[in-house]
Write an enzyme that holds these catalytic residues in place. Structure first.
Site, PDB file in Angstrom:
ATOM      1  N   ASN A 211      13.182 -15.350   0.398  1.00  0.00           N
ATOM      2  CA  ASN A 211      13.780 -14.356   1.303  1.00  0.00           C
ATOM      3  C   ASN A 211      13.042 -14.359   2.635  1.00  0.00           C
ATOM      4  O   ASN A 211      12.097 -15.119   2.838  1.00  0.00           O
ATOM      5  CB  ASN A 211      13.783 -12.974   0.647  1.00  0.00           C
ATOM      6  CG  ASN A 211      12.375 -12.523   0.309  1.00  0.00           C
ATOM      7  OD1 ASN A 211      11.561 -12.301   1.189  1.00  0.00           O
ATOM      8  ND2 ASN A 211      12.077 -12.412  -0.983  1.00  0.00           N
ATOM      9  N   PRO A 306      10.499  -9.738 -13.651  1.00  0.00           N
ATOM     10  CA  PRO A 306       9.920  -8.434 -13.978  1.00  0.00           C
ATOM     11  C   PRO A 306       9.735  -7.605 -12.714  1.00  0.00           C
ATOM     12  O   PRO A 306       9.533  -8.177 -11.632  1.00  0.00           O
ATOM     13  CB  PRO A 306       8.554  -8.793 -14.575  1.00  0.00           C
ATOM     14  CG  PRO A 306       8.252 -10.162 -14.066  1.00  0.00           C
ATOM     15  CD  PRO A 306       9.572 -10.848 -13.861  1.00  0.00           C
ATOM     16  N   LYS A 344      11.138   3.704 -10.552  1.00  0.00           N
ATOM     17  CA  LYS A 344       9.977   2.820 -10.672  1.00  0.00           C
ATOM     18  C   LYS A 344       8.743   3.561 -11.164  1.00  0.00           C
ATOM     19  O   LYS A 344       7.749   2.942 -11.522  1.00  0.00           O
ATOM     20  CB  LYS A 344       9.683   2.172  -9.324  1.00  0.00           C
ATOM     21  CG  LYS A 344      10.907   1.467  -8.738  1.00  0.00           C
ATOM     22  CD  LYS A 344      10.563   0.106  -8.265  1.00  0.00           C
ATOM     23  CE  LYS A 344      11.790  -0.595  -7.713  1.00  0.00           C
ATOM     24  NZ  LYS A 344      11.615  -2.036  -7.629  1.00  0.00           N
TER      25      LYS A 344
END
Ligand code: C5P
Length: 409
Positions: A211, A306, A344
Site C-alpha cells: 500500500n 492477523p 480492536k
C-alpha cells in the site's frame, strides 16, 4: 530532559580512541550519537566498537547504496543538532576549509546547515604549519567552533600544542553548545513498541501486495518517544526512511513477520500501531515468477492477516498498559474510528481523514502533514492540522502523561 543529537565524525588519528570514551559520555547523558567514520579513522578504531558504543550503525561510505537510499548525505548532515569532528585531523580541517567533498565526512561537513565543532589533534608541527593556521582561521570565520588542542606530550614523542582535548572537556563543550538539559525525560525507563510503514505480501518472488504508506508518521512518533527518553522498538515495513536516532528498528516485510516481531518485543509499557498492515495476503506465494501467456491472468486467492493491534490489545499478561491504534478513513471518520476503538480493544484511536476518491491516497498518506482526531473512552480531541513531526511530539507527550498518571488520563 535531553533529546539532543550529535553527528560525530571520527577522523584518522591516534586520538580517535578518545572518541570512543566521548561517545560513552554522550550516550550516558542521553545524547544520541550518529557516527561517521573516515577511511583513515577506521585504521584507528573499528566500526564495530564505534557502533556498539553509539548504539547506531556507523556510516562510512558516501556511495553506499543502503545509506544513500535510506537517507542520503544531505539528510544525514541535517539530522542532528551539532556536527562534531573528533579528532579533527589536519586533512579534515583542510578539506572543510576548502569545501572539498570527496568522502562522506567531508561531504557532510559541506552539506550541513548545523553548527560544527572540531577537536583538532595532530603533530605540533602540523598544527603550527601556516597552512593549518590559514585553515583554522578560515574555519573560524565560517563559524566552526574549536575545542583544544591542548599542549602536552604527544603520541609522536614531541611536546607542544596538538594533543586532542580530553573527552570530558569535549563533552562539556558539547553540552554547553547544545544547551542540553541532562535531566531524564518523562519516558525514561519505559519501553514503547511502534509499528510503522506498509507491509509487503509476496505474490511471487518478484511481486508484492502492498500500500501507499510512507511510514513518515510512525517514524516521527518513534523519534518523538525516544526524545522523551523511552526505549523504542520500531517494527517497520519497507520504507525509504532512516531510523530516527535512539530508536531500535526491526525490519520486516509481511504482516506475519510484523506480528512475530511485535510479540517478541514485549513486554512494553505502550504500543503504538501506526503501520498500514495489509488486511490480506496471498494464501501462498507462487514459487516461480508468474509469466504472461500461460493460460490467461493468474488468480490470486487471499487470506486474512492477523490484526496485530487487536492482538496486542487483547487481555493477557503482556498487554501493554496503553495501546494506541490509528485509523485512516476516507469517510464517516468519527463513527468508524469509535467503532474501531471498541472492536480492536485498544485505549486510543488516532483517526485521520485520508481523503476519499483520490487516486494516490490523498494528501495525508505520504505527505508531511496530518490532521487527527484522538478518540479514547473519555471522549475526543481534535488537533489542528500540523506537520507530522508536531503531531508526533503532541502524541508522545500525551503518551508520557498517560503513563505517568498510571493510565488515568
Ligand atoms: O482495521 P484498520 O486497518 O483500519 O485499522 C487500523 C489500525 O489497526 C492501525 O493502528 C493499524 O496499525 C492496525 N492494524 C494492525 N493489524 C492489521 C490491520 C490493522 O495492527 N492486520
Amino acid at each position: 530532559m535531553n533529546h539532543k543529537r550529535v553527528l560525530l565524525i571520527v577522523g584518522g588519528g591516534v586520538a580517535a580512541y578518545k572518541a570512543l570514551a566521548l561517545v560513552r559520555l554522550l550516550r550516558k547523558a542521553g545524547i544520541a550519537v550518529r557516527p561517521i567514520l573516515t577511511a583513515a579513522g577506521a585504521r584507528f578504531v573499528t566500526p564495530l566498537s564505534l557502533s556498539a558504543l553509539a548504539e547506531d550503525a556507523v556510516r562510512a561510505d558516501l556511495f553506499s547504496l543502503g545509506d544513500e537510499a535510506e537517507m542520503g548525505h544531505i539528510q544525514l548532515s541535517r539530522s542532528a543538532d551539532l556536527v562534531l569532528v573528533v579528532p579533527a585531523t589536519a586533512d579534515l580541517m583542510a578539506k572543510a576549509a576548502h569545501g572539498l567533498a570527496d568522502d562522506l565526512a567531508s561531504t557532510t561537513l559541506l552539506a550541513t546547515d548545523k553548527p560544527v565543532m572540531m577537536a583538532p589533534a595532530m603533530n605540533v608541527r602540523m598544527w603550527l604549519h601556516p597552512a593549518t593556521r590559514r585553515n583554522l582561521a578560515t574555519l573560524k570565520s565560517d563559524g566552526v567552533t574549536f575545542i583544544g588542542p591542548d599542549e602536552g606530550a604527544m603520541a609522536c614523542g614531541e611536546y607542544g600544542p596538538g594533543r586532542m582535548a580530553e573527552p570530558e572537556a569535549i563533552f562539556e563543550a558539547v553540552v554547553a553548545a547544545l544547551g542540553a538539559d541532562l535531566s531524564p525525560g518523562p519516558l525514561a525507563g519505559r519501553h514503547v513498541l511502534v509499528t510503522a510503514g506498509p507491509t509487503a505480501e509476496p505474490i511471487d518472488p518478484v511481486r508484492v501486495l502492498t500500500n501507499r504508506s510512507s511510514g513518515k508518521q510512525g517514524y516521527a512518533i518513534a523519534g518523538a518517544l525516544a526524545v522523551l527518553g523511552a526505549r523504542v522498538t520500531l517494527v517497520s515495513g519497507p520504507t525509504a526512511l532512516a531510523p530516527p536516532l535512539g530508536v531500535d528498528r526491526l525490519n520486516i516485510e509481511t504482516a506475519l513477520e510484523m506480528e512475530a516481531a511485535c510479540r517478541n518485543a514485549l513486554p512494553a509499557d505502550a504500543a503504538v500501531c501506526v503501520a498500514a498492515v495489509s488486511d490480506w495476503r496471498p494464501d501462498a506465494a507462487f514459487p516461480l515468477k508468474l509469466k504472461k501467456g500461460t493460460g490467461g491472468p493468474p488468480t490470486v486467492s487471499l487470506v486474512e492477516n492477523p490484526d496485530i493491534l487487536a492482538g496486542l490489545a487483547a487481555a493477557g499478561p503482556h498487554r501493554p498498559g496503553l495501546v494506541v491504534g490509528f485509523a485512516a478513513e476516507t469517510h464517516d471518520l468519527e463513527d468508524n474510528a469509535r467503532a474501531k476503538l471498541k472492536r480492536k480493544g485498544c485505549d486510543w484511536i488516532v483517526a485521520n481523514d485520508v481523503g476519499g476518491g483520490q487516486a494516490g491516497g490523498g494528501a495525508i498518506m505520504g505527505g508531511d502533514e496530518n490532521e487527527v482526531l484522538i478518540i479514547d473512552r473519555q471522549g475526543e480531541e481534535r488537533w489542528p492540522r500540523a506537520g507530522k513531526a508536531e503531531v508526533a511530539r503532541r502524541l508522545a507527550a500525551r503518551i508520557a502523561a498517560s503513563l505517568s498518571s498510571g493510565g488515568k488520563i
